[in-house]
Design a protein around this motif. Structure first.
Motif, mmCIF file in Angstrom:
data_model
loop_
_atom_site.group_PDB
_atom_site.id
_atom_site.type_symbol
_atom_site.label_atom_id
_atom_site.label_comp_id
_atom_site.label_asym_id
_atom_site.label_seq_id
_atom_site.Cartn_x
_atom_site.Cartn_y
_atom_site.Cartn_z
ATOM 1 N N GLU A 1 0.950 -1.110 -0.041
ATOM 2 C CA GLU A 1 -0.186 0.058 -0.109
ATOM 3 C C GLU A 1 0.988 1.105 0.136
ATOM 4 N N THR A 2 0.424 2.110 -0.925
ATOM 5 C CA THR A 2 1.582 3.255 -0.783
ATOM 6 C C THR A 2 0.580 4.578 -0.473
ATOM 7 N N VAL A 3 1.122 5.738 -0.166
ATOM 8 C CA VAL A 3 0.622 6.930 0.065
ATOM 9 C C VAL A 3 1.457 7.936 -0.561
ATOM 10 N N GLY A 4 1.066 9.104 -0.644
ATOM 11 C CA GLY A 4 1.713 10.233 -1.106
ATOM 12 C C GLY A 4 3.105 10.527 -0.170
ATOM 13 N N SER A 5 4.054 11.091 -0.704
ATOM 14 C CA SER A 5 5.284 11.148 0.391
ATOM 15 C C SER A 5 5.159 12.234 1.188
ATOM 16 N N THR A 6 4.183 13.181 0.740
ATOM 17 C CA THR A 6 3.826 14.283 1.994
ATOM 18 C C THR A 6 2.358 14.156 1.853
ATOM 19 N N VAL A 7 1.892 14.495 3.241
ATOM 20 C CA VAL A 7 0.527 14.202 3.553
ATOM 21 C C VAL A 7 0.147 15.723 4.286
ATOM 22 N N ASN A 8 -1.119 15.939 4.219
ATOM 23 C CA ASN A 8 -1.359 17.301 4.701
ATOM 24 C C ASN A 8 -2.315 16.849 5.945
ATOM 25 N N ILE A 9 -1.852 17.807 6.857
ATOM 26 C CA ILE A 9 -2.410 18.060 8.321
ATOM 27 C C ILE A 9 -3.551 19.121 8.296
ATOM 28 N N THR A 10 -4.936 19.058 8.332
ATOM 29 C CA THR A 10 -5.682 20.130 8.601
ATOM 30 C C THR A 10 -5.894 20.378 10.227
ATOM 31 N N VAL A 11 -5.787 21.760 10.412
ATOM 32 C CA VAL A 11 -5.881 21.909 11.707
ATOM 33 C C VAL A 11 -6.961 22.739 12.110
ATOM 34 N N PRO B 1 -4.248 27.711 11.014
ATOM 35 C CA PRO B 1 -3.978 28.002 9.718
ATOM 36 C C PRO B 1 -5.108 27.758 8.576
ATOM 37 N N ALA B 2 -5.045 28.545 7.554
ATOM 38 C CA ALA B 2 -6.284 28.346 6.627
ATOM 39 C C ALA B 2 -6.120 27.340 5.856
ATOM 40 N N GLU B 3 -4.616 27.207 5.483
ATOM 41 C CA GLU B 3 -4.314 25.981 4.578
ATOM 42 C C GLU B 3 -3.812 24.979 5.472
ATOM 43 N N PRO B 4 -3.758 23.525 4.885
ATOM 44 C CA PRO B 4 -3.313 22.525 5.634
ATOM 45 C C PRO B 4 -1.704 22.605 5.800
ATOM 46 N N VAL B 5 -1.315 22.063 6.590
ATOM 47 C CA VAL B 5 0.417 21.875 6.726
ATOM 48 C C VAL B 5 0.825 20.538 5.962
ATOM 49 N N ALA B 6 1.771 20.764 5.285
ATOM 50 C CA ALA B 6 2.328 19.560 4.630
ATOM 51 C C ALA B 6 3.500 19.030 5.519
ATOM 52 N N VAL B 7 3.521 17.623 5.616
ATOM 53 C CA VAL B 7 4.654 16.658 6.349
ATOM 54 C C VAL B 7 4.718 15.692 5.643
ATOM 55 N N ARG B 8 5.979 15.004 5.974
ATOM 56 C CA ARG B 8 6.411 13.890 5.299
ATOM 57 C C ARG B 8 5.682 12.619 5.610
ATOM 58 N N ALA B 9 5.392 12.037 4.656
ATOM 59 C CA ALA B 9 4.480 10.732 5.006
ATOM 60 C C ALA B 9 5.195 9.960 5.855
ATOM 61 N N GLU C 1 7.916 14.274 15.343
ATOM 62 C CA GLU C 1 8.767 14.937 14.596
ATOM 63 C C GLU C 1 8.287 16.042 13.895
ATOM 64 N N VAL C 2 6.934 16.252 13.622
ATOM 65 C CA VAL C 2 6.364 17.285 13.077
ATOM 66 C C VAL C 2 5.489 18.370 13.951
ATOM 67 N N GLN C 3 5.440 18.050 15.096
ATOM 68 C CA GLN C 3 4.486 18.719 16.187
ATOM 69 C C GLN C 3 5.124 20.290 15.947
ATOM 70 N N SER C 4 6.347 20.525 16.144
ATOM 71 C CA SER C 4 7.011 21.895 16.016
ATOM 72 C C SER C 4 6.487 22.685 14.905
ATOM 73 N N THR C 5 6.382 21.927 13.786
ATOM 74 C CA THR C 5 6.123 22.779 12.257
ATOM 75 C C THR C 5 4.654 23.093 12.514
ATOM 76 N N VAL C 6 3.642 22.073 12.840
ATOM 77 C CA VAL C 6 2.375 22.421 13.066
ATOM 78 C C VAL C 6 2.047 23.441 14.120
ATOM 79 N N LYS C 7 2.621 23.333 15.126
ATOM 80 C CA LYS C 7 2.103 24.116 16.205
ATOM 81 C C LYS C 7 2.614 25.664 16.059
#
Length: 275
Positions: free
Chosen positions: A196-206, A215-223, A229-235
Motif C-alpha cells: 500500500e502506498t501513500v503520497g510522500s507528503t501528507v496534509n494535516i488540517t488543523v 492556519p487556513a491551509e493544511p500543513v504539509a508534512v512527510r508521509a 517529528e512534525v509537531q513543532s512545525t504544526v504548532k
C-alpha cells in the motif's frame, strides 16, 4: 533460491553461501569383519539429494544411533529449499535408536514439503517485477526476515509516493503485516502480500475551538512521520487568542478524539484538533 548457472547479474546483488559439515571418516566403524552396505536416498524425489560416496560400508550390526553414522547421514543429506527432514526410514518404518544394520539396507530421508508460494501485488502506484513469479519461502519464516526480498521485487511508479504498509492478503483491507508475523503452511500454501502506498507528503488540517487561531491551509508534512517529528512545525502555525492557552491536541476533528501521542504516525491526510 539456489543460484543457477543461468542466473544473470544486472544490478548490485547479494548472494548467500551456505556451509555443511565435512563427511566424517568412517574407518572407525569399518573393521576387518563382515561389512554391510547402506544406500542413502531421499523421498519424495527432488526434495533433496545425497552428496558423497553412496552406498557406504560399515561393520555388521552397527547401530543407527552410532554418532559417526548419524553425522555422516546428516552431512551427506542436502535438503532442497523449503523442505524439512522429518526422519530416516527403512521400508517405510522410522529408524530409532534400537535399530542396527545386520544386512544391506536402503534408507531414505523423509522430507516434508514446507514451501509457501508468495505472490506479490500492490495498489495502482506499484509495479511488480515479473508478477507471475512467486517467491518461495519456508513455513515458519517471519515477515521481518523476508520483507527486504519482497520489497526488492516492487517499485513505486508514481512521483511523491512511497510504500508505507504491507498487508497479508490481496488488498489494503487485509490485515497489516508486522515484523513478528509468521507464515505457516497450515494457513495456505499459496499466499499473497499487498503493498500500500501513500503520497510522500501528507496534509494535516488543523481545527480548533473558538479561542484558537488555526492556519487556513493544511500543513504539509512527510508521509510516515511521527507526531514527535512534525509537531513543532504544526504548532508554529497555531496561536491562542488573548487570555487563553493551548491545552491539548487531538487526533481527529474535535476534542472528543484521542489526544495525540508522540508515536502517532501520519500516513494519509489527517485532521487534528486544538483545544
Amino acid at each position: 533460491p539456489e543460484l543457477k548457472d543461468t542466473d544473470v547479474f544486472v544490478k548490485d546483488t547479494t548472494v548467500f553461501v551456505k556451509s555443511r559439515a565435512n563427511l566424517p571418516d568412517l574407518s572407525p566403524i569399518q573393521g576387518s569383519g563382515t561389512q554391510v552396505k547402506i544406500t542413502f536416498g531421499v523421498t519424495p524425489a527432488g526434495a533433496g539429494s545425497i552428496l558423497g560416496p553412496n552406498p557406504i560400508s560399515v561393520n555388521k550390526n552397527t547401530p543407527w544411533n552410532n554418532p559417526l553414522l548419524k553425522d555422516y547421514a546428516a552431512a551427506a543429506l542436502k535438503v532442497s529449499q523449503g523442505y524439512e527432514l522429518t526422519g530416516w526410514k527403512k521400508n517405510g518404518t522410522l529408524l530409532d535408536d534400537t535399530f542396527s544394520f545386520d544386512d544391506d539396507a536402503n534408507i531414505f530421508a523423509e522430507l516434508e514439503d514446507r514451501r509457501i508460494y508468495l505472490t506479490v501485488t500492490g495498489d495502482s502506484n506499484v509495479t511488480v517485477n515479473n508478477p507471475t513469479e512467486t517467491i518461495v519461502i519456508k513455513s515458519g519464516v517471519k515477515w521481518q526476515s523476508i520483507k527486504g526480498t519482497v520489497a526488492a521485487k516492487v517499485s513505486v511508479n508514481k512521483p511523491n509516493y512511497v510504500i508505507t504498509k504491507w498487508h497479508r492478503g490481496t488488498d489494503k483491507n487485509a490485515p497489516e503485516l508486522t515484523d513478528e508475523y509468521e507464515f505457516k503452511k497450515e494457513d495456505g500454501q499459496d499466499r499473497t502480500v499487498y503493498a500500500e502506498t501513500v503520497g510522500s507528503t501528507v496534509n494535516i488540517t488543523v481545527k480548533g475551538d473558538a479561542n484558537v487561531n488555526v492556519p487556513a491551509e493544511p500543513v504539509a508534512v512527510r508521509a510516515g512521520a511521527k507526531w514527535s517529528e512534525v509537531q513543532s512545525t504544526v504548532k508554529s502555525k497555531v496561536s491562542a487568542k488573548p487570555n487563553f492557552l493551548i491545552d491539548s491536541w487531538h487526533l481527529g476533528a474535535d476534542e472528543s478524539a484521542p489526544e495525540l501521542k508522540d508515536t502517532d504516525v501520519f500516513v494519509k491526510d489527517t485532521t487534528v484538533f486544538v483545544k
